[in-house]
Design a protein around this motif. Structure first.
Motif, PDB file in Angstrom:
ATOM      1  N   MET A 102       0.843  -1.188   0.000  1.00  0.00           N
ATOM      2  CA  MET A 102       0.000   0.000   0.000  1.00  0.00           C
ATOM      3  C   MET A 102       0.885   1.248   0.000  1.00  0.00           C
ATOM      4  N   LEU A 104       2.033   5.089  -0.258  1.00  0.00           N
ATOM      5  CA  LEU A 104       1.370   6.242   0.339  1.00  0.00           C
ATOM      6  C   LEU A 104       0.353   6.852  -0.616  1.00  0.00           C
ATOM      7  N   GLU A 106      -1.535   5.478  -2.581  1.00  0.00           N
ATOM      8  CA  GLU A 106      -2.733   4.643  -2.710  1.00  0.00           C
ATOM      9  C   GLU A 106      -3.355   4.312  -1.362  1.00  0.00           C
ATOM     10  N   THR A 107      -2.896   4.959  -0.310  1.00  0.00           N
ATOM     11  CA  THR A 107      -3.362   4.652   1.037  1.00  0.00           C
ATOM     12  C   THR A 107      -4.783   5.144   1.275  1.00  0.00           C
ATOM     13  N   THR A 108      -5.592   4.275   1.878  1.00  0.00           N
ATOM     14  CA  THR A 108      -6.966   4.629   2.223  1.00  0.00           C
ATOM     15  C   THR A 108      -7.237   4.233   3.674  1.00  0.00           C
ATOM     16  N   GLY A 111      -8.115   0.580   3.794  1.00  0.00           N
ATOM     17  CA  GLY A 111      -6.935  -0.270   3.653  1.00  0.00           C
ATOM     18  C   GLY A 111      -6.154  -0.379   4.946  1.00  0.00           C
ATOM     19  N   ILE A 112      -5.977   0.757   5.619  1.00  0.00           N
ATOM     20  CA  ILE A 112      -5.264   0.749   6.901  1.00  0.00           C
ATOM     21  C   ILE A 112      -6.020  -0.071   7.925  1.00  0.00           C
ATOM     22  N   HIS A 158       2.533   0.525   6.001  1.00  0.00           N
ATOM     23  CA  HIS A 158       1.562   0.193   7.044  1.00  0.00           C
ATOM     24  C   HIS A 158       1.699  -1.261   7.497  1.00  0.00           C
TER      25      HIS A 158
END
Length: 258
Positions: A102, A104, A106-108, A111-112, A158
């Motif tokens: 993931m 940065l 494309e981070t959601t 997702g986290i 993450h």
């Protein structure tokens, strides 16, 4: 598997009861089998019933339970099933986890949250549910971290952060529970043969490239195999390991030295 990696019945593990999560493949499967060979009763938990059946095949000491540890109440259900069957719990191996790439960009939030739910929240709630029984047996917890719990991992920060959290949980729980005689340690495997890369959605070509690059960075010149990690999980959980707690053991072919 070489002879020196094969577990043998142990006086201190014989008859003990162990839970291993993520037991359907890789390190979890190897760990469940290693405990069984050492004479322990094992509950292998995981999401895929068929994979768990393969783990238990030929190993009568392993019972299985299909469960998604992220589901409400699932951690308590795993503990209850263990106590109902054997009446005790001596060791919990928090192995279930998921690798997610993931970057940065494309981070959601979803997702986290999904990544943390299986890598941090689920093992925490499982340890919470197990604690009364571990206090009674003066047992132990072994968490499975990763080389990337203490090394940067560009593109999957993450995941690295989640494994870093596992290492801090290990140290903090070790201090919190030491006076009660419950030991808490972790194993931090380096790149190990498993289904994790394919499960993360990487193509076969990408998986081969990643494996080749990882092997080139490891001082011992190769990726690990699950049995090499499992043998250390068993040693850390063994009641004979009486004076070791709060440790994160890197089993990574020397990768942590680079």
């Amino acid at each position: 598997m070489t002879d020196e990696l094969k577990a043998h019945p142990s006086e201190t593990l014989s008859g003990k009861v162990v839970i291993v999560t993520g037991a359907g493949s890789g390190i979890g499967r190897a760990t469940a089998r290693a405990f069984s060979r050492a004479g322990a009763h094992v509950l292998g938990a995981g999401r895929r019933a068929h994979a768990l059946e393969e783990t238990a095949a030929g190993h009568p000491g392993i019972s299985t339970l299909s469960a998604d540890l992220r589901a409400p109440g699932a951690p308590q259900d795993v503990i209850d099933a263990t106590i109902d069957r054997w009446g005790r719990l001596d060791a919990l191996v928090n192995n279930a986890g998921v690798f997610v790439s993931m970057p940065l960009a494309e981070t959601t939030a979803d997702g986290i949250n999904e990544l943390l739910s299986i890598n941090v929240t689920a093992p925490s709630l499982l340890a919470h549910a197990a604690l009364p029984h571990l206090l009674r047996s003066r047992g132990s917890i072994v968490n499975i971290s990763s080389t990337y719990g203490h090394r940067p991992l560009p593109g999957a920060a993450h995941y690295a952060a989640a494994k870093g959290a596992v290492e801090q949980l290990t140290r903090s729980w070790a201090l919190e529970l030491a006076s009660a005689g419950v030991r808490v340690n972790a194993v931090a495997p380096g790149p190990t043969e498993s289904e994790a890369l394919a499960a993360a959605g990487l193509s076969d070509a990408t998986v081969k490239e990643v494996k080749r690059d990882e092997a080139a960075r490891i001082p011992l010149g190769r990726r690990g195999v699950p049995d090499e990690v499992a043998s250390w999980v068993v040693r850390l959980a063994d009641p004979a390991t009486t004076w070791l707690t709060g440790q994160v053991l890197a089993v990574d072919g020397g990768l942590h030295l680079t």
